[in-house]
Design an enzyme around this catalytic site. Structure first.
Site, mmCIF file in Angstrom:
data_model
loop_
_atom_site.group_PDB
_atom_site.id
_atom_site.type_symbol
_atom_site.label_atom_id
_atom_site.label_comp_id
_atom_site.label_asym_id
_atom_site.label_seq_id
_atom_site.Cartn_x
_atom_site.Cartn_y
_atom_site.Cartn_z
ATOM 1 N N ASP A 24 113.691 -45.091 17.563
ATOM 2 C CA ASP A 24 113.215 -46.527 17.210
ATOM 3 C C ASP A 24 112.942 -46.773 18.727
ATOM 4 O O ASP A 24 113.487 -46.630 19.644
ATOM 5 C CB ASP A 24 114.289 -46.955 16.929
ATOM 6 C CG ASP A 24 113.940 -48.382 16.223
ATOM 7 O OD1 ASP A 24 112.934 -49.008 15.856
ATOM 8 O OD2 ASP A 24 114.808 -49.298 15.792
ATOM 9 N N HIS A 41 103.320 -46.049 19.988
ATOM 10 C CA HIS A 41 103.549 -44.802 18.840
ATOM 11 C C HIS A 41 103.017 -43.399 19.056
ATOM 12 O O HIS A 41 103.650 -42.567 18.969
ATOM 13 C CB HIS A 41 103.004 -45.208 17.471
ATOM 14 C CG HIS A 41 103.467 -46.174 16.401
ATOM 15 N ND1 HIS A 41 104.955 -46.317 16.380
ATOM 16 C CD2 HIS A 41 102.938 -47.162 15.955
ATOM 17 C CE1 HIS A 41 105.460 -47.421 15.721
ATOM 18 N NE2 HIS A 41 104.225 -47.957 15.458
ATOM 19 N N LEU A 135 114.114 -23.063 16.381
ATOM 20 C CA LEU A 135 114.416 -24.517 15.897
ATOM 21 C C LEU A 135 113.634 -24.902 14.552
ATOM 22 O O LEU A 135 112.367 -24.733 14.312
ATOM 23 C CB LEU A 135 113.931 -25.580 17.097
ATOM 24 C CG LEU A 135 114.337 -26.905 16.521
ATOM 25 C CD1 LEU A 135 115.809 -27.326 16.997
ATOM 26 C CD2 LEU A 135 113.257 -28.040 17.123
HETATM 27 C C1 IPE Z 1 113.769 -46.675 11.217
HETATM 28 O O1 IPE Z 1 113.271 -47.618 12.272
HETATM 29 C C2 IPE Z 1 112.572 -46.009 10.779
HETATM 30 C C3 IPE Z 1 112.053 -45.032 11.485
HETATM 31 C C4 IPE Z 1 112.560 -45.062 13.143
HETATM 32 C C5 IPE Z 1 111.063 -44.273 11.286
HETATM 33 P P1 IPE Z 1 112.795 -49.223 11.884
HETATM 34 O O2 IPE Z 1 112.307 -49.936 12.869
HETATM 35 O O3 IPE Z 1 111.901 -49.204 10.624
HETATM 36 O O4 IPE Z 1 113.966 -49.874 11.080
HETATM 37 P P2 IPE Z 1 114.644 -51.342 11.179
HETATM 38 O O5 IPE Z 1 113.784 -52.154 10.404
HETATM 39 O O6 IPE Z 1 114.897 -51.838 12.578
HETATM 40 O O7 IPE Z 1 115.986 -51.371 10.388
HETATM 41 C C1 IPE Z 2 109.902 -46.677 15.642
HETATM 42 O O1 IPE Z 2 109.568 -47.602 16.506
HETATM 43 C C2 IPE Z 2 108.650 -45.989 14.926
HETATM 44 C C3 IPE Z 2 108.526 -46.283 13.377
HETATM 45 C C4 IPE Z 2 109.313 -46.830 12.571
HETATM 46 C C5 IPE Z 2 107.534 -45.635 12.878
HETATM 47 P P1 IPE Z 2 109.116 -49.077 15.796
HETATM 48 O O2 IPE Z 2 107.692 -49.127 15.322
HETATM 49 O O3 IPE Z 2 110.194 -49.485 14.971
HETATM 50 O O4 IPE Z 2 109.534 -50.013 17.093
HETATM 51 P P2 IPE Z 2 110.217 -51.519 17.187
HETATM 52 O O5 IPE Z 2 111.495 -51.159 16.806
HETATM 53 O O6 IPE Z 2 109.340 -52.350 16.523
HETATM 54 O O7 IPE Z 2 110.278 -51.475 18.870
HETATM 55 MG MG MG Z 3 112.047 -50.314 14.859
#
Ligand code: IPE
Ligand code: IPE
Ligand code: MG
Length: 244
Positions: A24, A41, A135
């Protein structure tokens, strides 16, 4: 601190068998650089590659990464499209490189909702890497724990109707076998980056007794040493499983 500081403190005889990661913070990482979320990303997928190779080299058996949740479809269409295109590139690269490494890949989640060409790439990659002995990389894609449970319960209901399953014999192992993670040991360690301390619908059944590790770094900044540090901390926890 030198990049291998924590590595040398890890006890290789007591490695976690299965590490799960909620990757995240890509969006915030990009925002702080005044870049697009897509740029974040992309940086996130590079971080995954490094962490993946470090885990493989260390001798970790299973790594599960949360790449796209069932809730992530609700993001703006632009972002979803660019995530899917990144995924296409990522799968293509792994197909191309699969001869050069020993990583076995499979996908957790409901694949039927993904575009056909992505489903095809996944099938190819799962077949091509199925004989690998290194892995096991499990990529959670269109994954949500509640969705996984719904699909499992439907399948169990169907199997009961067809007399393939006896309702009275259902136990913990039966449920585990109906989940996407069947045959994968439960995670020993769950890591979430970016400072958020929640599970966001990830592996709710499987992490009943996992150690949870939250770290403030945003995912694109997470590196080998952060992985080693998490493992080192895991080895210094006292897992009791309800005993004394
Ligand atoms: C969880 O992250 C999903 C992934 C890392 C793919 P999100 O960014 O979507 O989760 P929330 O919205 O903060 O709970
Ligand atoms: C995690 O990073 C990747 C996915 C959920 C696909 P985020 O896109 O949730 O990044 P933040 O949380 O907005 O910083
Ligand atoms: Mg996120």
């Amino acid at each position: 601190m030198d990049g291998s500081y924590y590595k040398q403190m890890i006890d290789l005889d007591r490695l976690p068998k299965h590490i799960a990661i909620i990757m995240d913070g890509n969006g915030r990482w990009a925002k702080s650089r005044k870049k697009s979320r897509t740029y974040g990303h992309k940086a996130g997928s590079k971080a995954l590659e490094k962490v993946l190779n470090a885990a493989d080299a260390l001798g970790i058996s299973h790594l599960t990464v949360y790449a796209f949740s069932t809730e992530n479809w609700q993001r703006p269409k632009d972002e979803v499209d660019s995530l899917m295109n990144l995924l296409r590139n990522y799968l293509k690269k792994y197909l191309r490189d699969s001869d050069k490494n020993n990583i076995k890949i499979d996908i957790l989640g409901d694949k039927t909702k993904l575009d056909n060409d992505i489903q095809e790439q996944i099938r190819e990659l799962e077949i091509k890497t199925s004989g690998k002995s290194g892995l096991n990389l499990h990529i959670a894609l269109n994954y949500g724990s509640r969705d996984e449970m719904i699909r499992a319960v439907r399948k169990m209901g169907q199997d009961i109707l067809e007399s393939k399953l006896n309702a009275d014999s259902i136990d913990q192992d039966t449920i585990s076998m109906y989940l996407d993670t069947k045959n994968i040991p439960d995670p020993d360690l769950l890591i979430r980056t970016s400072g958020e301390q929640r599970l966001s619908n990830f592996l709710l059944w499987q992490i009943a007794y996992s150690e949870l590790y939250f770290c403030d770094k945003l995912w694109p900044d997470f590196d080998d040493n952060d992985l080693y540090k998490a493992i080192y901390e895991f080895q210094n926890r006292n897992r009791r499983f309800g005993l004394i």
